[in-house]
Design an enzyme around this catalytic site. Structure first.
Site, PDB file in Angstrom:
ATOM      1  N   ARG A 266      47.531 -39.192  23.104  1.00 13.73           N
ATOM      2  CA  ARG A 266      48.990 -38.979  23.179  1.00 13.73           C
ATOM      3  C   ARG A 266      49.647 -39.071  21.798  1.00 13.73           C
ATOM      4  NH1 ARG A 266      46.813 -37.903  26.894  1.00 13.73           N
ATOM      5  NH2 ARG A 266      47.053 -38.646  29.027  1.00 13.73           N
TER       6      ARG A 266
ATOM      7  N   SER B 131      54.536 -41.474  32.624  1.00 13.56           N
ATOM      8  CA  SER B 131      54.122 -42.782  32.110  1.00 13.56           C
ATOM      9  C   SER B 131      54.930 -43.135  30.865  1.00 13.56           C
ATOM     10  CB  SER B 131      52.641 -42.761  31.766  1.00 13.56           C
ATOM     11  OG  SER B 131      51.897 -42.635  32.948  1.00 13.56           O
TER      12      SER B 131
ATOM     13  N   GLU C 118      54.813 -44.296  25.072  1.00 11.05           N
ATOM     14  CA  GLU C 118      54.393 -42.902  24.893  1.00 11.05           C
ATOM     15  C   GLU C 118      55.652 -42.042  24.724  1.00 11.05           C
ATOM     16  OE1 GLU C 118      51.649 -41.614  28.011  1.00 11.05           O
ATOM     17  OE2 GLU C 118      52.693 -39.690  28.080  1.00 11.05           O
TER      18      GLU C 118
HETATM   19  C1  LIG Z   1      56.627 -36.787  36.525  1.00  7.12           C
HETATM   20  C2  LIG Z   1      55.988 -36.707  35.153  1.00  7.12           C
HETATM   21  C3  LIG Z   1      54.616 -36.749  35.050  1.00  7.12           C
HETATM   22  C4  LIG Z   1      54.003 -36.679  33.780  1.00  7.12           C
HETATM   23  N1  LIG Z   1      52.642 -36.692  33.704  1.00  7.12           N
HETATM   24  C5  LIG Z   1      52.047 -36.588  32.496  1.00  7.12           C
HETATM   25  C6  LIG Z   1      50.618 -36.577  32.389  1.00  7.12           C
HETATM   26  O1  LIG Z   1      49.885 -36.633  33.366  1.00  7.12           O
HETATM   27  N2  LIG Z   1      50.066 -36.477  31.150  1.00  7.12           N
HETATM   28  C7  LIG Z   1      50.842 -36.391  30.019  1.00  7.12           C
HETATM   29  O2  LIG Z   1      50.286 -36.287  28.911  1.00  7.12           O
HETATM   30  N3  LIG Z   1      52.197 -36.407  30.089  1.00  7.12           N
HETATM   31  C8  LIG Z   1      52.802 -36.500  31.295  1.00  7.12           C
HETATM   32  N4  LIG Z   1      54.174 -36.514  31.373  1.00  7.12           N
HETATM   33  C9  LIG Z   1      54.984 -36.501  30.124  1.00  7.12           C
HETATM   34  C10 LIG Z   1      55.371 -35.107  29.634  1.00  7.12           C
HETATM   35  O3  LIG Z   1      55.444 -34.183  30.707  1.00  7.12           O
HETATM   36  C11 LIG Z   1      54.374 -34.598  28.586  1.00  7.12           C
HETATM   37  O4  LIG Z   1      54.353 -35.452  27.455  1.00  7.12           O
HETATM   38  C12 LIG Z   1      54.721 -33.176  28.121  1.00  7.12           C
HETATM   39  O5  LIG Z   1      53.703 -32.725  27.249  1.00  7.12           O
HETATM   40  C13 LIG Z   1      56.056 -33.105  27.395  1.00  7.12           C
HETATM   41  O6  LIG Z   1      56.364 -31.729  27.250  1.00  7.12           O
HETATM   42  P1  LIG Z   1      57.870 -31.243  27.064  1.00  7.12           P
HETATM   43  O7  LIG Z   1      57.828 -29.785  26.880  1.00  7.12           O
HETATM   44  O8  LIG Z   1      58.721 -31.742  28.183  1.00  7.12           O
HETATM   45  O9  LIG Z   1      58.236 -31.992  25.734  1.00  7.12           O
HETATM   46  P2  LIG Z   1      59.618 -32.712  25.373  1.00  7.12           P
HETATM   47  O10 LIG Z   1      59.767 -33.927  26.216  1.00  7.12           O
HETATM   48  O11 LIG Z   1      60.719 -31.730  25.378  1.00  7.12           O
HETATM   49  O12 LIG Z   1      59.289 -33.173  23.885  1.00  7.12           O
HETATM   50  C14 LIG Z   1      58.328 -34.190  23.645  1.00  7.12           C
HETATM   51  C15 LIG Z   1      58.131 -34.314  22.129  1.00  7.12           C
HETATM   52  O13 LIG Z   1      57.560 -33.120  21.639  1.00  7.12           O
HETATM   53  C16 LIG Z   1      58.400 -32.515  20.664  1.00  7.12           C
HETATM   54  N5  LIG Z   1      58.324 -31.066  20.850  1.00  7.12           N
HETATM   55  C17 LIG Z   1      58.671 -30.333  21.934  1.00  7.12           C
HETATM   56  N6  LIG Z   1      58.428 -29.029  21.720  1.00  7.12           N
HETATM   57  C18 LIG Z   1      57.908 -28.934  20.464  1.00  7.12           C
HETATM   58  C19 LIG Z   1      57.450 -27.849  19.664  1.00  7.12           C
HETATM   59  N7  LIG Z   1      57.487 -26.586  20.087  1.00  7.12           N
HETATM   60  N8  LIG Z   1      56.985 -28.128  18.404  1.00  7.12           N
HETATM   61  C20 LIG Z   1      56.944 -29.399  17.957  1.00  7.12           C
HETATM   62  N9  LIG Z   1      57.377 -30.467  18.656  1.00  7.12           N
HETATM   63  C21 LIG Z   1      57.848 -30.231  19.907  1.00  7.12           C
HETATM   64  C22 LIG Z   1      59.787 -33.070  20.946  1.00  7.12           C
HETATM   65  O14 LIG Z   1      60.605 -33.026  19.782  1.00  7.12           O
HETATM   66  C23 LIG Z   1      59.451 -34.483  21.370  1.00  7.12           C
HETATM   67  O15 LIG Z   1      59.216 -35.312  20.251  1.00  7.12           O
HETATM   68  C24 LIG Z   1      54.802 -36.580  32.619  1.00  7.12           C
HETATM   69  C25 LIG Z   1      56.203 -36.510  32.748  1.00  7.12           C
HETATM   70  C26 LIG Z   1      56.791 -36.567  33.998  1.00  7.12           C
HETATM   71  C27 LIG Z   1      58.282 -36.491  34.099  1.00  7.12           C
END
Ligand SMILES: Cc1cc2nc3c(=O)[nH]c(=O)nc-3n(C[C@H](O)[C@H](O)[C@H](O)COP(=O)(O)OP(=O)(O)OC[C@H]3O[C@@H](n4cnc5c(N)ncnc54)[C@H](O)[C@@H]3O)c2cc1C
Length: 296
Positions: free
Chosen positions: A168, A217, A287
């Protein structure tokens, strides 16, 4: 100066609670949704050199302060959504493609390895930034190359070796963001891959409070243990601050019961971290990424 020729959508004083899965976060001074990659390049080229920038995918791993973000948010979800099969084993996906779509697209093409992405409610950009993973799978082992973009709109092609990748955690070159990735997958059976996706989604629904506003998480698992186990052992399931609650279903999830502020959630995260450290001696590392000012 923002060029009149840009074609995307610019919103002023946009409440970020509308753009995060916790449904909290104050306003962004500006939020930009690019029309496509060329439009993003034109928009970035017109930004002032000191403009603070925040990239958001689905906002499913960020805790944005109630005071918001005093700069420009670039939102990719629903915008940079191109995806294609490149050759026998590789697909290309832009940053705004949802993880679920990428997993389904690959399985339809008889390509396996990223079924675990199906249940992660984020974008490919977010998955690259977080090295998202589940059920033993992680994003980066499948990355063949990425294209990044900097604040001047300059695009670079980078191999995985250019990044420090861990659990992560990904160290990104300062001032660059992910524009797209090429993923290298293995040949497999479409039906088996789709059955695996269904199985993983069922497991998730059985163990996690899906459907309620959360960020998944909150803490990373410490080596050899599970954050959820430690939080439960500290007697914290169901603990509330304001409208934020440690989920009774999965102790590593914090739920917004409806009227939580970002500050309620931040205070509950701190309380959980301190109580777990007091009772187990282990200091959990979040995380979820905090954005903005959380001082009282
Ligand atoms: C119900 C639920 C279940 C989840 N289960 C998991 C799981 O099983 N495993 C897991 O790993 N995560 C899980 N997550 C967390 C999350 O979904 C992941 O971390 C996911 O990868 C975040 O993606 P996002 O597009 O929403 O990123 P965001 O939340 O929008 O951004 C996260 C970070 O990435 C950066 N970012 C976003 N886009 C870019 C880009 N294009 N370039 C550079 N930086 C960028 C942002 O600035 C921020 O720092 C879960 C979340 C929820 C709500």
């Amino acid at each position: 100066m923002i060029d009149d020729a840009v074609r995307g959508e610019l919103r002023i004083d946009e409440p970020l609670a509308r753009h995060t899965s916790w449904r909290v976060g104050g306003p962004a001074a500006r939020l930009y949704r690019p029309a496509d990659r060329d439009d993003l390049i034109a928009f970035l080229a017109g930004l002032g050199p000191d403009e603070p920038l925040l990239w958001l995918g689905l906002g499913s791993n960020v805790l944005i302060s109630d005071r918001g973000f005093p700069g420009t948010v670039i939102e990719t979800q629903g915008c940079l959504t191109a995806m294609e099969r490149l050759d026998a084993t590789r697909i290309r996906a832009e940053a705004g493609v949802s993880c679920a779509k990428a997993a389904r697209f690959a399985s339809r093409h008889g390509l396996i390895g990223i079924e675990f992405l199906a249940g992660i409610p984020g974008t490919i950009g977010g998955a690259l930034a977080m090295n998202a993973g589940a059920w033993g799978g992680e994003t980066w082992p499948h990355v063949a190359l990425v294209r990044t973009i900097d604040r001047h709109g300059e695009v670079r092609e980078r191999p995985p070796a250019d990044f420090e990748v861990g659990y992560r955690h990904v160290r990104i070159h300062a001032g660059e963001w992910f524009l797209e990735a090429e993923l290298a997958l293995s040949h497999g059976d479409t039906e088996a891959a789709q059955a695996r996706i269904r199985e993983l989604l069922d497991r998730r629904a059985a163990t996690q409070p899906t459907g309620l506003p959360s960020c998944g998480s909150v803490f990373r698992n410490p080596p050899g243990d599970h954050a959820a186990r430690l939080i439960e052992a500290a007697g914290l399931k169901g603990r509330r601050i304001g409208g934020a609650e440690v989920s009774p279903k999965h102790a590593n999830f914090i739920i917004n019961l409806g009227d939580a502020s970002a500050r309620d959630i931040a205070r509950l995260i701190d309380l959980v971290r301190d109580e777990v450290e007091r009772t187990s001696g282990i200091r959990l590392i979040p995380e979820v990424r905090r954005v903005g000012d959380f001082e009282p």
